[in-house]
Scaffold this active site. Structure first.
Site, PDB file in Angstrom:
ATOM      1  N   SER A  57     -28.222  32.040  14.963  1.00 50.58           N
ATOM      2  CA  SER A  57     -29.572  32.513  15.247  1.00 50.58           C
ATOM      3  C   SER A  57     -30.397  31.409  15.920  1.00 50.58           C
ATOM      4  CB  SER A  57     -30.227  33.020  13.955  1.00 50.58           C
ATOM      5  OG  SER A  57     -31.396  33.747  14.236  1.00 50.58           O
ATOM      6  N   ASP A 111     -26.975  44.324  13.962  1.00 52.59           N
ATOM      7  CA  ASP A 111     -27.987  43.278  13.800  1.00 52.59           C
ATOM      8  C   ASP A 111     -29.352  43.849  14.176  1.00 52.59           C
ATOM      9  OD1 ASP A 111     -29.638  40.988  14.150  1.00 52.59           O
ATOM     10  OD2 ASP A 111     -27.895  39.759  14.640  1.00 52.59           O
ATOM     11  N   HIS A 140     -27.068  40.516  10.787  1.00 45.20           N
ATOM     12  CA  HIS A 140     -27.464  39.157  11.166  1.00 45.20           C
ATOM     13  C   HIS A 140     -27.201  38.126  10.061  1.00 45.20           C
ATOM     14  CE1 HIS A 140     -29.602  36.640  14.061  1.00 45.20           C
ATOM     15  NE2 HIS A 140     -30.336  36.114  13.094  1.00 45.20           N
TER      16      HIS A 140
END
Length: 283
Positions: A149, A228, A261
């Site tokens: 991320s 996600d 995620h």
């Protein structure tokens, strides 16, 4: 750099350690985690965590030590931003989860009041990584970088901004085009200022598109979950895909149905990332 060992734990024949030290670049105490495999390190993987995370998050949730022990890879997990009373006192430092504390974005801020302490790029590249490399007896040819991320953004941008500093790169659900997404616009405006001309120098897709030749002949590995919730609005893997195609950079962009995620996804693909870096390093 004087290190204070906070704790150590046996793990898959090696040892997981947690450290604190005074950082000259940050001007405050910083923490990091270091896993050393059994028999000593043959290579080093730096893993940068995402928003809201600390040096403990990947270390405790990803399950990377087992495969790292088999491959002879040391794992370096820095904290994600400066912390402490001096940071918490800055206006806006603790008001939202995606800016300030735990959201350093792995760059050197140029804007007040962040420029004094938010120097994560210099901290990593000039201070922490060289110190750990020296401690392990390794160099850039035996060092890879990865992240998740915000940390995926950091891994990609640091690898592209510092040619020769890493032998390999990968990322998991990275913020691939921060100049286009709300997380990146918020962070870049606060840390770098409203002049968008300064932003592409810290945007992985823009940096890749500006390369004169493929910077990583062994390929770049990126994994992205298709469930996600941040994929469409925040991550933009297609922008990195397009940039890589423009310069002829091999990109192994793997899209996974049913994965989100979080760390269940990271734990599901981390062995492949460790193997990717081991191959590039030559283990």
């Amino acid at each position: 750099m004087s290190l204070e060992l906070l704790s150590e734990h046996g793990s898959f024949g090696g040892v997981q350690r947690f450290y604190r030290h005074e950082s000259r670049e940050i001007g405050l105490p910083m923490r990091f985690a270091l896993y050393v495999p059994p028999g000593g390190a043959k290579g080093l993987l730096v893993f940068l965590a995402g928003l809201t995370c600390t040096e403990e998050t990947f270390t405790m949730k990803a399950g990377a030590q087992r495969r790292a022990a088999e491959l002879g890879l040391a794992l370096l997990m820095p904290d994600t931003s400066p912390r402490g009373e001096a940071v918490a006192a800055l206006p806006g430092a603790t008001e939202s989860w995606d800016f300030g504390v735990a959201a350093g974005f792995y760059l050197d801020a140029t804007q007040a009041p962040w420029a004094r302490h938010f120097r994560m790029e210099s901290y990593l590249m000039k201070e922490l990584i060289p110190q750990v490399q020296a401690q392990l007896g390794l160099d850039a040819a035996r060092t890879g970088i990865s992240g998740h991320s915000m940390g995926g953004h950091g891994a990609l941008t640091l690898a592209l901004r510092h040619p020769g500093a890493f032998a390999s790169i990968s990322a998991i659900a990275p913020i691939a085009a921060p100049s286009r997404c709300p997380w990146g616009v918020k962070a870049f405006t606060g840390y770098l200022g409203a002049d968008r001309d300064a932003w592409p120098a810290h945007d992985a897709s823009a940096l890749m598109a500006s390369q004169s030749r493929p910077p990583y002949p062994g390929g770049v590995l990126v994994d992205q979950g298709l469930s996600d919730k941040f994929l469409v609005e925040q991550l933009y893997p297609e922008a990195l895909e397009s940039a890589c195609a423009t310069v002829g950079q091999d990109l192994f962009l793997r899209r996974h149905d049913g994965y989100d995620h979080g760390y269940y996804f990271i734990a599901s693909v981390i062995d492949d990332h460790l193997a990717h870096h081991a191959r590039q390093i030559g283990l």
